[in-house]
Write an enzyme that holds these catalytic residues in place. Structure first.
Site, PDB file in Angstrom:
ATOM      1  N   ASP A  44       1.209  -1.403   0.113  1.00  0.00           N
ATOM      2  CA  ASP A  44       0.089  -0.298  -0.056  1.00  0.00           C
ATOM      3  C   ASP A  44       0.676   1.392   0.270  1.00  0.00           C
ATOM      4  O   ASP A  44       2.225   0.913   0.084  1.00  0.00           O
ATOM      5  CB  ASP A  44      -0.594   0.188   1.391  1.00  0.00           C
ATOM      6  CG  ASP A  44      -2.027   0.804   1.197  1.00  0.00           C
ATOM      7  OD1 ASP A  44      -2.256   1.405   0.350  1.00  0.00           O
ATOM      8  OD2 ASP A  44      -1.980   1.771   2.675  1.00  0.00           O
ATOM      9  N   SER A  45       0.388   2.442   0.176  1.00  0.00           N
ATOM     10  CA  SER A  45       1.583   3.255  -0.332  1.00  0.00           C
ATOM     11  C   SER A  45       1.894   4.004   1.638  1.00  0.00           C
ATOM     12  O   SER A  45       2.692   4.183   1.422  1.00  0.00           O
ATOM     13  CB  SER A  45       0.578   4.667  -0.520  1.00  0.00           C
ATOM     14  OG  SER A  45      -0.965   5.478   0.112  1.00  0.00           O
ATOM     15  N   CYS A  83      -4.859  -1.729  -1.852  1.00  0.00           N
ATOM     16  CA  CYS A  83      -4.594  -0.473  -2.017  1.00  0.00           C
ATOM     17  C   CYS A  83      -5.491  -0.476  -3.498  1.00  0.00           C
ATOM     18  O   CYS A  83      -5.178  -0.642  -4.387  1.00  0.00           O
ATOM     19  CB  CYS A  83      -2.942  -0.058  -2.324  1.00  0.00           C
ATOM     20  SG  CYS A  83      -2.620   1.503  -3.170  1.00  0.00           S
ATOM     21  N   GLU A 114      -2.492   8.886   8.175  1.00  0.00           N
ATOM     22  CA  GLU A 114      -0.904   8.750   8.495  1.00  0.00           C
ATOM     23  C   GLU A 114      -0.231  10.264   8.708  1.00  0.00           C
ATOM     24  O   GLU A 114       0.099   9.751   9.937  1.00  0.00           O
ATOM     25  CB  GLU A 114      -0.143   9.156   6.416  1.00  0.00           C
ATOM     26  CG  GLU A 114      -0.651   8.306   5.817  1.00  0.00           C
ATOM     27  CD  GLU A 114       0.211   7.041   6.230  1.00  0.00           C
ATOM     28  OE1 GLU A 114       0.693   6.713   6.542  1.00  0.00           O
ATOM     29  OE2 GLU A 114      -0.520   6.031   5.506  1.00  0.00           O
ATOM     30  N   CYS A 150     -10.987   2.812  -0.165  1.00  0.00           N
ATOM     31  CA  CYS A 150      -9.922   2.663   0.361  1.00  0.00           C
ATOM     32  C   CYS A 150      -9.140   2.462   1.481  1.00  0.00           C
ATOM     33  O   CYS A 150     -10.004   2.478   2.377  1.00  0.00           O
ATOM     34  CB  CYS A 150      -8.935   4.278   0.283  1.00  0.00           C
ATOM     35  SG  CYS A 150      -7.674   4.877   0.403  1.00  0.00           S
ATOM     36  N   HIS A 194      -7.169   2.574   4.101  1.00  0.00           N
ATOM     37  CA  HIS A 194      -6.667   3.329   4.741  1.00  0.00           C
ATOM     38  C   HIS A 194      -8.230   3.702   5.397  1.00  0.00           C
ATOM     39  O   HIS A 194      -8.134   3.841   6.888  1.00  0.00           O
ATOM     40  CB  HIS A 194      -6.749   4.660   4.486  1.00  0.00           C
ATOM     41  CG  HIS A 194      -4.732   4.921   4.669  1.00  0.00           C
ATOM     42  ND1 HIS A 194      -4.619   4.300   3.400  1.00  0.00           N
ATOM     43  CD2 HIS A 194      -3.842   5.179   5.322  1.00  0.00           C
ATOM     44  CE1 HIS A 194      -3.274   4.884   2.699  1.00  0.00           C
ATOM     45  NE2 HIS A 194      -2.826   5.466   4.129  1.00  0.00           N
TER      46      HIS A 194
HETATM   47  N1  DGL Z   1      -4.994   2.972   0.437  1.00  0.00           N
HETATM   48  C1  DGL Z   1      -4.631   3.029  -0.682  1.00  0.00           C
HETATM   49  C2  DGL Z   1      -6.118   3.091  -1.661  1.00  0.00           C
HETATM   50  O1  DGL Z   1      -6.584   1.747  -0.652  1.00  0.00           O
HETATM   51  C3  DGL Z   1      -3.594   4.517  -0.901  1.00  0.00           C
HETATM   52  C4  DGL Z   1      -3.994   5.588  -0.292  1.00  0.00           C
HETATM   53  C5  DGL Z   1      -4.093   7.172  -0.805  1.00  0.00           C
HETATM   54  O2  DGL Z   1      -2.056   7.215  -0.727  1.00  0.00           O
HETATM   55  O3  DGL Z   1      -3.553   8.034  -1.729  1.00  0.00           O
HETATM   56  O4  DGL Z   1      -6.523   3.174  -2.537  1.00  0.00           O
END
Ligand code: DGL
Length: 285
Positions: free
Chosen positions: A13-14, A76, A153, A185, A187
């Site tokens: 993931d990021s 992600c 984050e 997402c 996150h």
């Molecule tokens: N968690 C990731 C997603 O599901 C990336 C979020 C990001 O870095 O913008 O898209």
């Protein structure tokens, strides 16, 4: 037992979003060993172009392939929306994305489906297309939420400001009278308490993380790649600051992980044995 069965599953993931998928892996596939990568030096992915995302994903997969992983889960949505189809043709590895499992789960829950995601995922229409391919009658409302990932984050989940931002993002979906909300997402599962407090309990929440792991389990079975020996401890790597990631992720992992720093692109010189752990990382915390 073959080496390929004992190899790790790579997930990336990021940043800390992929931990929501990792948690599912621990629950559903506790005997699998994991290599987790967070591309923290380059987050958020959600405001980037598809060319950038594709380049980053290629770099990550090249490194993971070199590390000998037996499968990759894109934890992600942004990468899954923008790069999955392309890189599947380029790498000789099973690669799973979160969008299709999430879309399948959403249509089992309702017909008026809201999707909150990064701006890049929303602009790609990946969820709308996947949902309507399964159920053409389903209606889909997609909302890009650029502020969520930076707030998560920065460990600002319980800030009053985050709640206000969430309220603003959810407003059009409430007006559309959705019956189902997809976390588009990885996150966003970290925001569950905030989102639940703003939504009527009649709205079903769909977290694709649990469904992608279910799909991974099936794929491992089909490919004869399931591990039956005890798992190795998870290896964590990031492209940014290992200390920041260790501190932030402690909250969800309930333990402080050791985190390596990896600089991408890694240019491999020679293949290494799949089970060999690299010791040449630049930093470990
Ligand atoms: N968690 C990731 C997603 O599901 C990336 C979020 C990001 O870095 O913008 O898209």
């Amino acid at each position: 037992m073959q080496d390929s069965q004992r190899s790790r599953i790579g997930i990336f993931d990021s940043g800390v979003g992929g931990l929501t998928v990792l948690r599912e892996l621990y629950q559903q596939l506790p005997q699998e060993s994991i290599l987790y990568f967070g591309d923290t030096a380059r987050l958020p992915y959600g405001n980037r172009s598809s060319q950038e995302i594709l380049q980053y994903v290629r770099e990550i997969l090249t490194w993971m392939e070199w590390e000998g992983v037996k499968m990759v889960i894109m934890a992600c949505n942004t990468s899954s929306a923008l790069a999955l189809e392309t890189v599947r043709q380029e790498f000789n590895l099973p690669i799973l994305g979160v969008i299709l499992p999430g879309a399948r789960a959403a249509v089992r829950q309702g017909r008026r489906i809201g999707v909150i995601s990064t701006p890049a995922t929303a602009a790609s229409n990946a969820y709308r297309d996947a949902i309507q391919e399964i159920d053409p009658q389903a209606q889909v409302w997609q909302v890009g939420c650029p502020e969520f990932v930076p707030l998560i984050e920065q460990n600002r989940i319980y800030d009053p400001y985050t709640r206000q931002v969430a309220q603003d993002y959810l407003q059009p979906l409430l007006e559309a009278k959705i019956d189902t909300l997809v976390f588009g997402c990885t996150h966003y599962q970290h925001l569950t308490p905030i989102l639940q407090s703003l939504l009527p309990s009649s709205i079903s929440l769909v977290d694709p993380a649990q469904y992608v792991v279910k799909a991974a389990r099936q794929e491992l079975e089909v490919l004869g790649l399931r591990n039956s020996l005890p798992a190795l401890s998870t290896r964590f790597a990031v492209s940014g600051c290992p200390l920041n990631f260790a501190q932030l992720s402690q909250r969800w992992l309930k333990t402080r992980p050791e985190v390596e720093q990896i600089q991408l692109p890694v240019l491999p010189t020679a293949p290494i044995h799949p089970l060999e752990r690299r010791e040449d990382s630049t930093a470990v915390f």
